[in-house]
Write a protein that holds these residues in place. Structure first.
Motif, short mmCIF file in Angstrom:
data_model
loop_
_atom_site.label_atom_id
_atom_site.label_comp_id
_atom_site.label_asym_id
_atom_site.label_seq_id
_atom_site.Cartn_x
_atom_site.Cartn_y
_atom_site.Cartn_z
N ASN A 123 1.06 -1.22 0.14
CA ASN A 123 0.00 0.00 0.04
C ASN A 123 0.85 1.27 0.08
O ASN A 123 0.54 2.24 -0.64
N TYR A 162 -5.28 -1.61 -1.89
CA TYR A 162 -5.26 -0.39 -2.77
C TYR A 162 -6.66 0.41 -2.72
O TYR A 162 -6.69 1.52 -3.43
N ASP A 163 -7.63 -0.10 -2.12
CA ASP A 163 -8.90 0.66 -1.76
C ASP A 163 -9.09 0.42 -0.42
O ASP A 163 -9.75 -0.58 -0.03
N SER A 165 -11.51 1.62 1.36
CA SER A 165 -12.96 1.80 1.49
C SER A 165 -13.44 0.45 1.47
O SER A 165 -14.60 0.16 1.97
N SER A 166 -12.88 -0.62 1.01
CA SER A 166 -13.37 -2.01 0.85
C SER A 166 -12.98 -2.76 2.08
O SER A 166 -13.37 -3.78 2.22
N HIS A 203 -9.00 8.12 1.92
CA HIS A 203 -9.14 8.43 0.28
C HIS A 203 -7.73 8.55 -0.25
O HIS A 203 -7.35 8.01 -1.31
N SER A 206 -5.78 5.33 -0.79
CA SER A 206 -6.60 4.51 -1.69
C SER A 206 -6.30 4.85 -3.34
O SER A 206 -6.53 5.67 -3.74
N LEU A 208 -6.15 3.08 -5.86
CA LEU A 208 -6.62 2.23 -7.01
C LEU A 208 -7.33 3.17 -7.88
O LEU A 208 -7.31 2.89 -9.36
N GLU A 209 -7.91 4.11 -7.56
CA GLU A 209 -8.70 5.10 -8.50
C GLU A 209 -7.72 6.17 -8.87
O GLU A 209 -8.15 7.24 -9.92
N ARG A 231 -10.49 -8.12 -4.05
CA ARG A 231 -11.12 -6.86 -4.14
C ARG A 231 -9.80 -5.67 -4.34
O ARG A 231 -10.23 -4.48 -4.22
N GLN A 232 -8.50 -6.17 -3.89
CA GLN A 232 -7.57 -5.56 -3.91
C GLN A 232 -6.49 -5.75 -5.04
O GLN A 232 -6.36 -5.00 -5.99
N ARG A 239 -7.25 -2.64 -13.13
CA ARG A 239 -7.20 -1.06 -13.60
C ARG A 239 -5.71 -0.82 -14.30
O ARG A 239 -5.83 0.14 -15.39
#
Length: 289
Positions: A123, A162-163, A165-166, A203, A206, A208-209, A231-232, A239
């Motif tokens: 991360n 990497y996210d 929020s999940s 945020h 994270s 990922l986005e 999910r990671q 992506r």
């Protein structure tokens, strides 16, 4: 891991201070002997869910990589709950700056660097790489990257997050553990009704986005028995591939036995871990040539 590491043949300099927080801001350097001059370099950021771990944990692995002809560096960094976000990533950026400043004496080729990490270290690696390649993200986080895009030839990401929020929905005991660790690093729980500061930190963690088509060449993996993989790691790999990033993704079918756990790559008695090591080595030789 130790029995998989050749004996002798390395120059080692341990516990080099790069900051003023005692043992938490120290790094170890390994390079093959006999040899002179700078070498392509791998900097490894250990895992531990932002609350534990030490550079000592990855010494066998980075020693093995040093035997392959690289200078390798293992880094410790401040941990939660004593230090909260963004202390770890800020400290690691300072470590990279120290490495560049002392490149000659450390046998580091500053034009050929890969940053690698496992679990929370992955991360943190992704945050550093995103800051190097996405100016907007660097400005948002206030991070002034020590490395340039030309210097950062690639990243190695093992079993990372990497996210953020999940994480509250991650299954099983492992998911519960990561939730507790994340709350410690952010200072309190993140969820509905969380204060804005904690939501902003989540945020920023994270990536990922926030990765772009300029993200460095990437080697990424996760075990089929790791609750974070789908999910990671798989989500980030997908992506990056959509963005056209040079991405080497190593994943396993759900029915592979024994199931490969979180941090499987360090279980070098397992054939899959040895195969992952070989794939990692091929990636490093390619991007650092």
């Amino acid at each position: 891991m130790a029995r998989h590491v050749p004996t002798g043949g390395l120059a080692e300099t341990l516990d080099i201070a790069y900051g003023d927080e005692g043992a938490r801001t120290r790094l170890d350097v390994f390079s093959p002997e006999p040899a002179d001059g700078a070498l392509p370099t791998v900097v490894w950021i250990h895992g531990g869910a932002w609350i534990s771990g030490d550079k000592v944990d990855v010494r066998p692995y980075v020693r093995r990589l040093a035997h392959e002809g690289f200078t390798t560096i293992a880094v410790s960094y401040p941990l939660a709950p004593e230090r909260t976000y963004p202390a770890s990533v800020t400290s690691l950026n300072a470590a990279l700056g120290h490495v560049l400043e002392h490149a000659d004496e450390l046998r580091v080729d500053p034009s050929r660097i890969v940053v690698a990490g496992d679990s929370a270290g992955a991360n943190l690696t992704s945050q550093l790489a995103t800051a190097v390649t996405n100016r907007g993200y660097a400005e948002e986080t206030g991070l002034q990257p020590a490395l340039t895009p030309a210097q950062l030839r690639g990243v190695v990401l093992n079993c990372g997050i990497y996210d953020v929020s999940s994480v509250p929905e991650a299954p099983g005991l492992g998911g519960w553990g990561f939730r507790i660790a994340l709350w410690a690093y952010l200072g309190r729980r993140v969820g509905r009704g969380s204060p804005g500061g904690q939501l902003l930190a989540a945020h920023e963690m994270s990536t990922l986005e926030q990765v772009t088509a300029d993200f460095p060449a990437t080697w990424i993996s996760g075990g089929n028995g790791d609750p974070l993989t789908t999910r990671q790691s798989k989500a980030l790999a997908a992506r990056l591939e959509r963005l056209g990033v040079d991405c080497t993704a190593v994943f396993y079918a759900d029915d592979v036995e024994p199931a490969l756990p979180h941090e499987y790559q360090f279980h070098l008695d397992l054939p899959a871990a040895r195969d992952a090591y070989g794939s990692t080595l091929s990636f490093l030789r390619r991007v650092l040539r």
